[in-house]
Design an enzyme around this catalytic site. Structure first.
Site, mmCIF file in Angstrom:
data_model
loop_
_atom_site.group_PDB
_atom_site.id
_atom_site.type_symbol
_atom_site.label_atom_id
_atom_site.label_comp_id
_atom_site.label_asym_id
_atom_site.label_seq_id
_atom_site.Cartn_x
_atom_site.Cartn_y
_atom_site.Cartn_z
ATOM 1 N N HIS A 131 40.292 66.898 13.428
ATOM 2 C CA HIS A 131 41.510 67.723 13.498
ATOM 3 C C HIS A 131 41.915 68.171 12.095
ATOM 4 O O HIS A 131 42.266 69.332 11.873
ATOM 5 C CB HIS A 131 42.672 66.923 14.102
ATOM 6 C CG HIS A 131 42.477 66.526 15.532
ATOM 7 N ND1 HIS A 131 42.636 65.244 15.982
ATOM 8 C CD2 HIS A 131 42.145 67.264 16.624
ATOM 9 C CE1 HIS A 131 42.419 65.189 17.287
ATOM 10 N NE2 HIS A 131 42.107 66.399 17.706
ATOM 11 N N LYS A 171 47.899 63.094 30.406
ATOM 12 C CA LYS A 171 47.282 61.979 29.699
ATOM 13 C C LYS A 171 48.327 60.897 29.440
ATOM 14 O O LYS A 171 49.505 61.205 29.275
ATOM 15 C CB LYS A 171 46.723 62.452 28.350
ATOM 16 C CG LYS A 171 45.522 63.373 28.456
ATOM 17 C CD LYS A 171 44.948 63.734 27.085
ATOM 18 C CE LYS A 171 43.708 64.602 27.205
ATOM 19 N NZ LYS A 171 43.155 64.996 25.891
ATOM 20 N N ARG A 202 33.672 72.156 18.975
ATOM 21 C CA ARG A 202 32.732 71.152 18.459
ATOM 22 C C ARG A 202 31.295 71.431 18.908
ATOM 23 O O ARG A 202 30.355 71.208 18.181
ATOM 24 C CB ARG A 202 33.154 69.755 18.903
ATOM 25 C CG ARG A 202 34.400 69.268 18.197
ATOM 26 C CD ARG A 202 34.992 68.098 18.889
ATOM 27 N NE ARG A 202 35.331 68.453 20.259
ATOM 28 C CZ ARG A 202 35.751 67.615 21.172
ATOM 29 N NH1 ARG A 202 35.851 66.349 20.887
ATOM 30 N NH2 ARG A 202 36.054 68.032 22.377
ATOM 31 N N SER A 220 39.498 61.939 19.881
ATOM 32 C CA SER A 220 40.507 60.878 19.802
ATOM 33 C C SER A 220 40.066 59.676 20.640
ATOM 34 O O SER A 220 40.296 58.528 20.254
ATOM 35 C CB SER A 220 41.851 61.413 20.296
ATOM 36 O OG SER A 220 42.278 62.472 19.462
HETATM 37 N N1 COA Z 1 37.865 67.291 16.021
HETATM 38 C C1 COA Z 1 37.940 66.118 16.669
HETATM 39 N N2 COA Z 1 38.348 66.015 17.943
HETATM 40 C C2 COA Z 1 38.697 67.152 18.558
HETATM 41 C C3 COA Z 1 38.655 68.404 17.945
HETATM 42 C C4 COA Z 1 38.210 68.440 16.604
HETATM 43 N N3 COA Z 1 38.120 69.587 15.932
HETATM 44 N N4 COA Z 1 39.047 69.336 18.820
HETATM 45 C C5 COA Z 1 39.330 68.687 19.955
HETATM 46 N N5 COA Z 1 39.127 67.378 19.788
HETATM 47 C C6 COA Z 1 39.282 66.308 20.795
HETATM 48 C C7 COA Z 1 40.711 65.985 21.083
HETATM 49 O O1 COA Z 1 41.178 64.943 20.240
HETATM 50 C C8 COA Z 1 40.629 65.557 22.525
HETATM 51 O O2 COA Z 1 40.166 64.220 22.551
HETATM 52 P P1 COA Z 1 40.549 63.244 23.769
HETATM 53 O O3 COA Z 1 40.196 63.981 25.047
HETATM 54 O O4 COA Z 1 39.691 62.088 23.501
HETATM 55 O O5 COA Z 1 42.018 62.986 23.642
HETATM 56 C C9 COA Z 1 39.502 66.386 23.122
HETATM 57 O O6 COA Z 1 38.743 66.793 22.009
HETATM 58 C C10 COA Z 1 39.959 67.581 23.880
HETATM 59 O O7 COA Z 1 40.698 68.421 23.008
HETATM 60 P P2 COA Z 1 41.644 69.542 23.602
HETATM 61 O O8 COA Z 1 40.958 70.243 24.701
HETATM 62 O O9 COA Z 1 42.167 70.341 22.452
HETATM 63 O O10 COA Z 1 42.764 68.661 24.311
HETATM 64 P P3 COA Z 1 44.114 68.171 23.770
HETATM 65 O O11 COA Z 1 44.638 67.211 24.791
HETATM 66 O O12 COA Z 1 44.048 67.662 22.376
HETATM 67 O O13 COA Z 1 45.029 69.488 23.767
HETATM 68 C C11 COA Z 1 46.161 71.398 24.784
HETATM 69 C C12 COA Z 1 45.109 70.317 24.898
HETATM 70 C C13 COA Z 1 47.477 70.863 24.291
HETATM 71 C C14 COA Z 1 45.708 72.473 23.818
HETATM 72 C C15 COA Z 1 46.269 71.994 26.222
HETATM 73 O O14 COA Z 1 46.260 70.918 27.142
HETATM 74 C C16 COA Z 1 47.526 72.773 26.472
HETATM 75 O O15 COA Z 1 47.673 73.866 25.974
HETATM 76 N N6 COA Z 1 48.430 72.215 27.278
HETATM 77 C C17 COA Z 1 49.722 72.827 27.635
HETATM 78 C C18 COA Z 1 49.716 73.317 29.090
HETATM 79 C C19 COA Z 1 49.071 74.671 29.145
HETATM 80 O O16 COA Z 1 49.612 75.648 28.633
HETATM 81 N N7 COA Z 1 47.875 74.755 29.753
HETATM 82 C C20 COA Z 1 47.101 75.965 29.753
HETATM 83 C C21 COA Z 1 47.450 76.874 30.872
HETATM 84 S S1 COA Z 1 47.223 76.149 32.447
#
Ligand code: COA
Length: 159
Positions: A17, A41, A90, A128
């Site tokens: 991140h 989550k 990724r 994460s």
């Molecule tokens: N380096 C390391 N880890 C990374 C990364 C990076 N560059 N990019 C993503 N990850 C990891 C995250 O830590 C996460 O790990 P986890 O599943 O073990 O917790 C995983 O990859 C998935 O990442 P991401 O898809 O970005 O999920 P997130 O939970 O961190 O964030 C939101 C998701 C907040 C962007 C998304 O759920 C959201 O926008 N939610 C709001 C509701 C909404 O508007 N939905 C869309 C319309 S329906």
């Protein structure tokens, strides 16, 4: 002034991140890291802890701000006058889901643009969940998370 929003759960923030935040902060005037109050989550760290950890990890970056949001990301963007979203990719496997999210978000908010940054190769495996799995069994966290967060995460697992 161009502001970009980098959203996520950050439970906890990893070096992957931080790599995206660092690079985005060079491309945009301001980067807003938006921590999701995610009902899908069950986080290990509370919202306040996740925000604090991000503040600690990014204290060297002058143009990075940490905030939180709940509900739809597109609404958060529209309500605050933000139109650029940063997502880190990724692997190819991330792309399909992220493409779907980018289209959904644009469908909800016309002016929204998603910018994909490929993650640096050394962080391709990182998430994460991986950090939490390593920490659970007292594995080495150095290199996976910012150094200031190693102690905080280890303590959460009782080490
Ligand atoms: N380096 C390391 N880890 C990374 C990364 C990076 N560059 N990019 C993503 N990850 C990891 C995250 O830590 C996460 O790990 P986890 O599943 O073990 O917790 C995983 O990859 C998935 O990442 P991401 O898809 O970005 O999920 P997130 O939970 O961190 O964030 C939101 C998701 C907040 C962007 C998304 O759920 C959201 O926008 N939610 C709001 C509701 C909404 O508007 N939905 C869309 C319309 S329906």
């Amino acid at each position: 002034m161009q502001t970009a929003v980098y959203p996520g759960s950050f439970d906890p923030c990893t070096n992957g991140h931080l790599d995206i935040i660092r690079r985005a902060s060079k491309l945009f005037d301001k980067v807003v890291v938006a921590v999701l109050i995610n009902e899908k989550k069950t986080p290990l760290f509370s919202l306040e802890e996740r925000v604090e950890m991000l503040k600690t990890a990014t204290k060297g970056f002058e143009n990075v701000e940490i905030c939180s949001f709940s509900g739809l990301l597109a609404n958060f963007m529209k309500d605050n006058g933000y139109s650029v979203l940063i997502k880190g990719l990724r692997a190819v496997s991330d792309y399909e889901y992220e493409f779907q999210m980018a289209l959904t978000n644009r469908n909800l908010f016309d002016d929204l643009e998603t910018v994909f940054l490929p993650c640096s190769s050394e962080f391709m495996f990182l998430s994460s969940s991986i950090v939490k799995e390593v920490a659970k069994y007292n594995g080495k966290l150095e290199g996976l998370v910012p150094p200031e967060l190693v102690g905080i995460i280890k303590r959460r697992f009782g080490y």
